[in-house]
Design an enzyme around this catalytic site. Structure first.
Site, PDB file in Angstrom:
ATOM      1  N   CYS A   1      -9.693  -4.356  -6.524  1.00  0.00           N
ATOM      2  CA  CYS A   1      -8.726  -4.218  -5.440  1.00  0.00           C
ATOM      3  C   CYS A   1      -9.513  -3.982  -4.151  1.00  0.00           C
ATOM      4  O   CYS A   1     -10.381  -3.098  -4.105  1.00  0.00           O
ATOM      5  CB  CYS A   1      -7.779  -3.048  -5.712  1.00  0.00           C
ATOM      6  SG  CYS A   1      -6.697  -2.676  -4.306  1.00  0.00           S
TER       7      CYS A   1
ATOM      8  N   ASP B   1      -8.950  -4.867 -11.229  1.00  0.00           N
ATOM      9  CA  ASP B   1      -7.763  -5.671 -11.490  1.00  0.00           C
ATOM     10  C   ASP B   1      -8.113  -6.648 -12.600  1.00  0.00           C
ATOM     11  O   ASP B   1      -9.234  -7.148 -12.674  1.00  0.00           O
ATOM     12  CB  ASP B   1      -7.341  -6.456 -10.240  1.00  0.00           C
ATOM     13  CG  ASP B   1      -6.711  -5.565  -9.186  1.00  0.00           C
ATOM     14  OD1 ASP B   1      -5.923  -4.682  -9.553  1.00  0.00           O
ATOM     15  OD2 ASP B   1      -6.985  -5.777  -7.993  1.00  0.00           O
TER      16      ASP B   1
ATOM     17  N   VAL C   1     -16.886 -29.739 -14.634  1.00  0.00           N
ATOM     18  CA  VAL C   1     -17.524 -28.477 -14.291  1.00  0.00           C
ATOM     19  C   VAL C   1     -18.406 -28.065 -15.469  1.00  0.00           C
ATOM     20  O   VAL C   1     -18.022 -28.203 -16.629  1.00  0.00           O
ATOM     21  CB  VAL C   1     -16.505 -27.376 -13.922  1.00  0.00           C
ATOM     22  CG1 VAL C   1     -15.687 -26.935 -15.106  1.00  0.00           C
ATOM     23  CG2 VAL C   1     -17.186 -26.195 -13.271  1.00  0.00           C
ATOM     24  N   GLU C   2     -19.618 -27.635 -15.181  1.00  0.00           N
ATOM     25  CA  GLU C   2     -20.529 -27.173 -16.228  1.00  0.00           C
ATOM     26  C   GLU C   2     -20.083 -25.774 -16.620  1.00  0.00           C
ATOM     27  O   GLU C   2     -19.972 -24.891 -15.772  1.00  0.00           O
ATOM     28  CB  GLU C   2     -21.973 -27.198 -15.704  1.00  0.00           C
ATOM     29  CG  GLU C   2     -23.032 -27.032 -16.770  1.00  0.00           C
ATOM     30  CD  GLU C   2     -23.143 -25.605 -17.255  1.00  0.00           C
ATOM     31  OE1 GLU C   2     -23.020 -25.411 -18.484  1.00  0.00           O
ATOM     32  OE2 GLU C   2     -23.324 -24.703 -16.416  1.00  0.00           O
TER      33      GLU C   2
ATOM     34  N   HIS D   1      -5.111 -10.546  -5.393  1.00  0.00           N
ATOM     35  CA  HIS D   1      -4.891 -11.487  -6.494  1.00  0.00           C
ATOM     36  C   HIS D   1      -4.756 -12.928  -5.997  1.00  0.00           C
ATOM     37  O   HIS D   1      -5.338 -13.853  -6.565  1.00  0.00           O
ATOM     38  CB  HIS D   1      -3.620 -11.134  -7.277  1.00  0.00           C
ATOM     39  CG  HIS D   1      -3.606  -9.751  -7.839  1.00  0.00           C
ATOM     40  ND1 HIS D   1      -4.730  -9.001  -8.104  1.00  0.00           N
ATOM     41  CD2 HIS D   1      -2.567  -8.982  -8.223  1.00  0.00           C
ATOM     42  CE1 HIS D   1      -4.384  -7.841  -8.613  1.00  0.00           C
ATOM     43  NE2 HIS D   1      -3.064  -7.800  -8.697  1.00  0.00           N
TER      44      HIS D   1
END
Length: 154
Positions: free
Chosen positions: A52, A59, A74-75, A93
């Site tokens: 946070c 969080d 994506v690797e 968030h």
């Protein structure tokens, strides 16, 4: 994978330190050997953590990342290191969820991407954050993200 050079990867197969922040994290890509096919790729991170930005308290979220790749994938080791770099990162968030989606889009230029951030409650209110690049492609199977709405002890 003939003609698919992955020699530029800096993390896969090597001992690397955990990045201290998402900005420092190196997100890498590999060639898509099936670039002529629309398929959905899903990454699920059920134990994502960040901090946070106001209190410094942890969080927790369950992330689901779905994308339809174009020329690049994506690797996965770099993605894991990128996601864990948020453990000491203070952000709301919404910012964390969208930042992750945008970073992957910037790296891969996928045909389509969505991310669902299912955040566990703090202060009694769960926050779910969803972001996508546009309408889903018509010819892909798009399964439900299968993360139950938070119900508490009920």
């Amino acid at each position: 994978m003939a003609g698919k050079d992955v020699s530029g990867l800096t993390q896969l197969g090597k001992a690397v330190e955990q990045p201290k922040s998402p900005e420092e994290a190196i997100l890498e890509r590999v060639p898509n050997g099936q670039e002529d096919v629309n398929c959905l790729v899903r990454f699920t991170a059920p134990e994502f953590t960040s901090l946070c930005p106001m209190t410094g308290q942890p969080d927790f979220a369950h992330l689901v990342i779905d994308y339809v790749p174009d020329q690049w994938l994506v690797e996965s080791k770099s993605l894991k290191l990128f996601l864990t770099s948020f453990r000491n990162h203070g952000a709301f968030h919404e910012d964390c969820t969208v930042m992750i989606g945008k970073r992957i889009v910037d790296l891969l230029s996928p045909r389509w991407l969505r991310i669902g951030g299912y955040w566990y409650p703090r202060g009694g209110i769960p926050i779910d954050v969803f972001w996508q690049t546009g309408a889903p492609l018509a010819d892909i199977w798009l399964p439900d993200q299968s993360v139950a709405t938070y119900r508490g002890r009920g």
